[in-house]
Design a protein around this motif. Structure first.
Motif, PDB file in Angstrom:
ATOM      1  N   PRO A 293      -4.905   5.616  -1.951  1.00 26.97           N
ATOM      2  CA  PRO A 293      -6.159   5.686  -1.197  1.00 26.97           C
ATOM      3  C   PRO A 293      -7.304   5.871  -2.181  1.00 26.97           C
ATOM      4  O   PRO A 293      -7.093   5.998  -3.396  1.00 26.97           O
ATOM      5  CB  PRO A 293      -5.973   6.927  -0.319  1.00 26.97           C
ATOM      6  CG  PRO A 293      -5.090   7.803  -1.149  1.00 26.97           C
ATOM      7  CD  PRO A 293      -4.161   6.889  -1.893  1.00 26.97           C
ATOM      8  N   ASN A 294      -8.532   5.902  -1.672  1.00 22.77           N
ATOM      9  CA  ASN A 294      -9.677   6.028  -2.572  1.00 22.77           C
ATOM     10  C   ASN A 294      -9.839   7.424  -3.154  1.00 22.77           C
ATOM     11  O   ASN A 294     -10.782   7.665  -3.907  1.00 22.77           O
ATOM     12  CB  ASN A 294     -10.982   5.595  -1.895  1.00 22.77           C
ATOM     13  CG  ASN A 294     -11.390   6.488  -0.742  1.00 22.77           C
ATOM     14  OD1 ASN A 294     -10.550   7.032  -0.027  1.00 22.77           O
ATOM     15  ND2 ASN A 294     -12.686   6.622  -0.533  1.00 22.77           N
ATOM     16  N   THR A 295      -8.909   8.305  -2.890  1.00 21.25           N
ATOM     17  CA  THR A 295      -8.931   9.592  -3.588  1.00 21.25           C
ATOM     18  C   THR A 295      -8.737   9.406  -5.092  1.00 21.25           C
ATOM     19  O   THR A 295      -9.092  10.303  -5.868  1.00 21.25           O
ATOM     20  CB  THR A 295      -7.850  10.545  -3.047  1.00 21.25           C
ATOM     21  OG1 THR A 295      -6.602   9.845  -2.999  1.00 21.25           O
ATOM     22  CG2 THR A 295      -8.196  11.044  -1.661  1.00 21.25           C
ATOM     23  N   ILE A 296      -8.215   8.251  -5.507  1.00 17.07           N
ATOM     24  CA  ILE A 296      -8.087   7.989  -6.939  1.00 17.07           C
ATOM     25  C   ILE A 296      -9.463   7.984  -7.604  1.00 17.07           C
ATOM     26  O   ILE A 296      -9.617   8.352  -8.762  1.00 17.07           O
ATOM     27  CB  ILE A 296      -7.352   6.659  -7.215  1.00 17.07           C
ATOM     28  CG1 ILE A 296      -7.008   6.548  -8.711  1.00 17.07           C
ATOM     29  CG2 ILE A 296      -8.178   5.456  -6.755  1.00 17.07           C
ATOM     30  CD1 ILE A 296      -6.137   5.363  -9.056  1.00 17.07           C
ATOM     31  N   SER A 297     -10.491   7.577  -6.849  1.00 17.63           N
ATOM     32  CA  SER A 297     -11.854   7.529  -7.381  1.00 17.63           C
ATOM     33  C   SER A 297     -12.450   8.924  -7.527  1.00 17.63           C
ATOM     34  O   SER A 297     -13.430   9.106  -8.252  1.00 17.63           O
ATOM     35  CB  SER A 297     -12.758   6.709  -6.454  1.00 17.63           C
ATOM     36  OG  SER A 297     -12.182   5.473  -6.114  1.00 17.63           O
TER      37      SER A 297
ATOM     38  N   SER B 263     -11.326  16.223  -1.006  1.00 22.96           N
ATOM     39  CA  SER B 263     -10.965  14.986  -0.309  1.00 22.96           C
ATOM     40  C   SER B 263     -12.226  14.285   0.181  1.00 22.96           C
ATOM     41  O   SER B 263     -13.306  14.888   0.264  1.00 22.96           O
ATOM     42  CB  SER B 263     -10.069  15.305   0.892  1.00 22.96           C
ATOM     43  OG  SER B 263     -10.793  16.078   1.856  1.00 22.96           O
ATOM     44  N   PRO B 264     -12.146  12.979   0.522  1.00 23.58           N
ATOM     45  CA  PRO B 264     -13.305  12.301   1.107  1.00 23.58           C
ATOM     46  C   PRO B 264     -13.821  13.017   2.355  1.00 23.58           C
ATOM     47  O   PRO B 264     -15.022  13.022   2.618  1.00 23.58           O
ATOM     48  CB  PRO B 264     -12.763  10.906   1.446  1.00 23.58           C
ATOM     49  CG  PRO B 264     -11.649  10.693   0.482  1.00 23.58           C
ATOM     50  CD  PRO B 264     -11.024  12.057   0.310  1.00 23.58           C
TER      51      PRO B 264
ATOM     52  N   TRP C 269     -10.337   3.853   1.737  1.00 25.43           N
ATOM     53  CA  TRP C 269      -9.656   2.566   1.598  1.00 25.43           C
ATOM     54  C   TRP C 269      -8.285   2.779   0.980  1.00 25.43           C
ATOM     55  O   TRP C 269      -7.965   3.847   0.472  1.00 25.43           O
ATOM     56  CB  TRP C 269     -10.474   1.564   0.781  1.00 25.43           C
ATOM     57  CG  TRP C 269     -11.072   2.027  -0.512  1.00 25.43           C
ATOM     58  CD1 TRP C 269     -12.385   2.352  -0.734  1.00 25.43           C
ATOM     59  CD2 TRP C 269     -10.407   2.211  -1.782  1.00 25.43           C
ATOM     60  NE1 TRP C 269     -12.562   2.729  -2.051  1.00 25.43           N
ATOM     61  CE2 TRP C 269     -11.380   2.642  -2.725  1.00 25.43           C
ATOM     62  CE3 TRP C 269      -9.088   2.054  -2.220  1.00 25.43           C
ATOM     63  CZ2 TRP C 269     -11.076   2.906  -4.058  1.00 25.43           C
ATOM     64  CZ3 TRP C 269      -8.769   2.325  -3.557  1.00 25.43           C
ATOM     65  CH2 TRP C 269      -9.765   2.741  -4.450  1.00 25.43           C
ATOM     66  N   GLN C 270      -7.464   1.759   1.052  1.00 25.57           N
ATOM     67  CA  GLN C 270      -6.134   1.769   0.452  1.00 25.57           C
ATOM     68  C   GLN C 270      -6.018   0.538  -0.437  1.00 25.57           C
ATOM     69  O   GLN C 270      -6.417  -0.557  -0.044  1.00 25.57           O
ATOM     70  CB  GLN C 270      -5.048   1.718   1.534  1.00 25.57           C
ATOM     71  CG  GLN C 270      -5.102   2.839   2.551  1.00 25.57           C
ATOM     72  CD  GLN C 270      -4.424   4.107   2.085  1.00 25.57           C
ATOM     73  OE1 GLN C 270      -3.812   4.154   1.009  1.00 25.57           O
ATOM     74  NE2 GLN C 270      -4.521   5.172   2.880  1.00 25.57           N
ATOM     75  N   GLY C 271      -5.490   0.717  -1.643  1.00 23.62           N
ATOM     76  CA  GLY C 271      -5.427  -0.406  -2.562  1.00 23.62           C
ATOM     77  C   GLY C 271      -4.208  -0.397  -3.459  1.00 23.62           C
ATOM     78  O   GLY C 271      -3.539   0.626  -3.642  1.00 23.62           O
TER      79      GLY C 271
ATOM     80  N   GLU D 217     -17.718   1.892  -7.624  1.00 21.85           N
ATOM     81  CA  GLU D 217     -18.860   2.370  -6.845  1.00 21.85           C
ATOM     82  C   GLU D 217     -18.591   3.748  -6.248  1.00 21.85           C
ATOM     83  O   GLU D 217     -19.465   4.616  -6.233  1.00 21.85           O
ATOM     84  CB  GLU D 217     -19.203   1.356  -5.748  1.00 21.85           C
ATOM     85  CG  GLU D 217     -19.828   0.075  -6.303  1.00 21.85           C
ATOM     86  CD  GLU D 217     -19.945  -1.018  -5.252  1.00 21.85           C
ATOM     87  OE1 GLU D 217     -19.573  -0.760  -4.076  1.00 21.85           O
ATOM     88  OE2 GLU D 217     -20.385  -2.137  -5.600  1.00 21.85           O
ATOM     89  N   ASP D 218     -17.370   3.958  -5.744  1.00 22.80           N
ATOM     90  CA  ASP D 218     -17.022   5.273  -5.192  1.00 22.80           C
ATOM     91  C   ASP D 218     -17.061   6.332  -6.288  1.00 22.80           C
ATOM     92  O   ASP D 218     -17.556   7.448  -6.078  1.00 22.80           O
ATOM     93  CB  ASP D 218     -15.625   5.232  -4.555  1.00 22.80           C
ATOM     94  CG  ASP D 218     -15.652   4.719  -3.123  1.00 22.80           C
ATOM     95  OD1 ASP D 218     -16.733   4.322  -2.658  1.00 22.80           O
ATOM     96  OD2 ASP D 218     -14.586   4.730  -2.481  1.00 22.80           O
TER      97      ASP D 218
END
Length: 330
Positions: free
Chosen positions: A98-102, A169-170, A258-260, A313-314
């Protein structure tokens, strides 16, 4: 030198040249030729893990090779992320995240036990599988039916806290961003994941939380919980009757998820293309779309650069917010 001997030596020289280029040719033509490990930096059972297992199943069928989900949880996801960042860039160790990587490297203090990777530069983006909206969800027993009523209740001292799945977290970032925009001081109660937070929310021990839709959908359907706002620029197609926070008067409160799929830095372009093409096909499959919808994931897809931009961007945007609010992971 007799002609047959010359010919034999020439053939041996040709074979030697082919042997020298053999590994490169094999890698380019044969990927994947063995098991792929798909790392998830969180425990089994969550949204990211469930999605990873769905895609692993489809990738295995497409490639005719095993694709195994490997859970490496801990330290806000940084343990699994670091493992992939340091893996050989051959396409056999990948990260579904998930975008927690950012965010994770921004909220964990640097040091010997801190993150050992760069969230933007140490990974190769492959595809953004989908996006997830973040919702403001209340227990209906509070009597709150709108964002306006929530703010009024907070200012009157009737609502004092909100739940998040964890500090840094987000959802935590969204909570603090909303606090500032609305001029309220609602305290975060961090939980170790969404599941225990939702138990307390449904049980009436906490009045509301910020969350993705999937984990609370059944409770919204039962009437125990209600979604009263979404932190996107436009309404979610999954819950079109829920207004955005911008509609409630807070246009700058925009935080999503998001998920990537990523690989280590230096992943060969032929491997990236193979995986990107496969995943773009998979997220359009008639049997995959409803399963993604159940987890409140809206397909995105496209080129690897789409994920690369989202991550960069995140990372840039959230670094400013995290510094402003002094957010740290537990």
């Amino acid at each position: 030198m007799p002609i047959p001997r010359r010919r034999a030596l020439a053939n041996l020289a040709g074979l030697g040249a082919l042997a020298a280029f053999g590994p490169a040719l094999a890698q380019g033509a044969a990927y994947p030729s063995k098991q792929i490990n798909l790392v998830v930096s969180y425990p089994a059972g969550g949204d990211t893990d469930a999605l990873a297992r769905l895609y692993a199943e489809k990738l295995a069928a497409r490639f005719n090779q095993p694709v195994v989900v490997e859970n490496r949880p801990g330290a806000s996801g940084t343990i699994g992320n670091a493992y992939v960042a340091k893996a050989a860039p051959d396409g056999y160790t990948l990260l579904f995240t998930p975008n927690t990587i950012s965010i994770a490297t921004l909220v964990i203090k640097a040091g010997p036990s801190g993150p050992a990777y760069d969230a933007v530069n140490d990974f190769t983006p492959i595809i953004q599988a989908g996006s997830q909206s973040l919702f403001l969800v209340v227990n209906t027993a509070t009597g709150v039916t709108s964002v306006k009523e929530l703010v009024e209740a907070a200012k009157a001292g009737k609502i004092r806290s909100y739940a998040s799945p964890g500090s840094g977290s987000p959802m935590h970032i969204l909570g603090e961003t909303f606090n500032k925009a609305a001029g309220v001081q609602i305290a975060q109660v961090p939980y170790r994941g969404s599941a225990p937070a939702i138990v307390d929310l449904v049980g009436g021990h906490i009045p509301f939380m910020y969350t993705t839709l999937g984990p609370v959908a059944q409770h919204i359907a039962s009437g125990k919980l209600a979604a009263i706002g979404v932190a996107d620029a436009k309404r979610s197609p999954l819950m079109p009757n829920v207004p955005t926070l911008a509609e409630a008067g807070y246009p700058d409160v925009l935080v999503g998820a998001w998920q990537g799929l990523m690989g280590p830095k230096g992943l060969p372009q032929n491997v990236v293309r193979t995986l990107n093409t496969a995943m773009n096909d998979i997220i359009k499959m008639p049997d995959v779309i409803p399963r993604m919808t159940t987890m409140a994931l809206v397909p995105v897809g496209g080129e690897p650069a789409v994920l690369g931009r989202a991550n960069a961007e995140d990372h840039k945007r959230y670094s400013k917010l995290i510094q402003e609010f002094g957010i740290r992971a537990e």
